[in-house]
Design a protein around this motif. Sequence first.
Motif, short mmCIF file in Angstrom:
data_model
loop_
_atom_site.label_atom_id
_atom_site.label_comp_id
_atom_site.label_asym_id
_atom_site.label_seq_id
_atom_site.Cartn_x
_atom_site.Cartn_y
_atom_site.Cartn_z
N GLU A 133 0.80 -1.22 0.00
CA GLU A 133 0.00 0.00 0.00
C GLU A 133 0.84 1.28 0.00
O GLU A 133 0.42 2.31 -0.53
N ASP A 134 2.05 1.22 0.54
CA ASP A 134 2.89 2.40 0.60
C ASP A 134 3.86 2.51 -0.59
O ASP A 134 4.66 3.43 -0.66
N ASN A 135 3.76 1.59 -1.55
CA ASN A 135 4.62 1.62 -2.73
C ASN A 135 3.94 2.45 -3.83
O ASN A 135 3.40 1.92 -4.80
N LEU A 136 3.95 3.75 -3.63
CA LEU A 136 3.22 4.65 -4.53
C LEU A 136 3.76 4.65 -5.95
O LEU A 136 2.99 4.79 -6.91
N VAL A 152 -8.13 -4.70 -1.04
CA VAL A 152 -7.03 -4.47 -0.12
C VAL A 152 -6.96 -5.66 0.83
O VAL A 152 -7.97 -6.05 1.42
N LYS A 153 -5.78 -6.24 0.93
CA LYS A 153 -5.56 -7.32 1.89
C LYS A 153 -5.03 -6.66 3.17
O LYS A 153 -3.89 -6.20 3.20
N ARG A 154 -5.85 -6.59 4.18
CA ARG A 154 -5.51 -5.90 5.44
C ARG A 154 -4.49 -6.69 6.24
O ARG A 154 -4.58 -7.92 6.35
N GLU A 166 -1.69 -4.81 1.69
CA GLU A 166 -1.27 -5.06 0.31
C GLU A 166 -2.48 -4.81 -0.58
O GLU A 166 -3.59 -5.22 -0.25
N VAL A 167 -2.25 -4.11 -1.69
CA VAL A 167 -3.32 -3.77 -2.60
C VAL A 167 -3.28 -4.73 -3.79
O VAL A 167 -2.21 -5.04 -4.31
#
Length: 174
Positions: A133-136, A152-154, A166-167
């Motif tokens: 998620e933070d890998n823009l 989204v996998k929380r 993880e998206v």
Amino acid sequence: MLTLTGEKLYLRALEPEDLEFIYEIENNESIWEISATQTPYSRFLIKQYLENAHQDIYEAKQLRLVMVNMKKESIGLIDLFEFDPKNKRVGVGLLIAKSEHKHKGYGKEALQLVCNYAFKHLHVHQVYANIGEDNLASINLFESLDFKQIGVKRDWTFINGEFKNEVFYQKIAE
């Protein structure tokens, strides 16, 4: 034009000469987060892997290609993984090895080439990617090629003492 050749780079199969390049990538702790690696790889293990890299994607269920720029420099890797011919899908992941090769359009062109290959030659219906998620930078790359976020996998990965999301991205054949 060959399927795996673009304007900025081409994709090629692994060669025995890639041993040191793969060794450096696989043992770079800063990227273990995206590769789900937790231990170093020896040159011996990588040499064995390269010796078996000739397996067909239908047998191995994966394909790793080297990204080579027009100066003939190996700049990264792009992988097709979890190839599922029955359900006509395959995962994709890529890595540009050194910062001096980033933000030059190599990743976009490689991703476009490998997606075209997957749709045209492997006859998949969809290509998917799992992105932190933070890998823009990766999110922007995949979205620029019409991948859609579908979930989204929380708390999916546990990295440096914390859970991260993880998206899940997907591109359906047109």
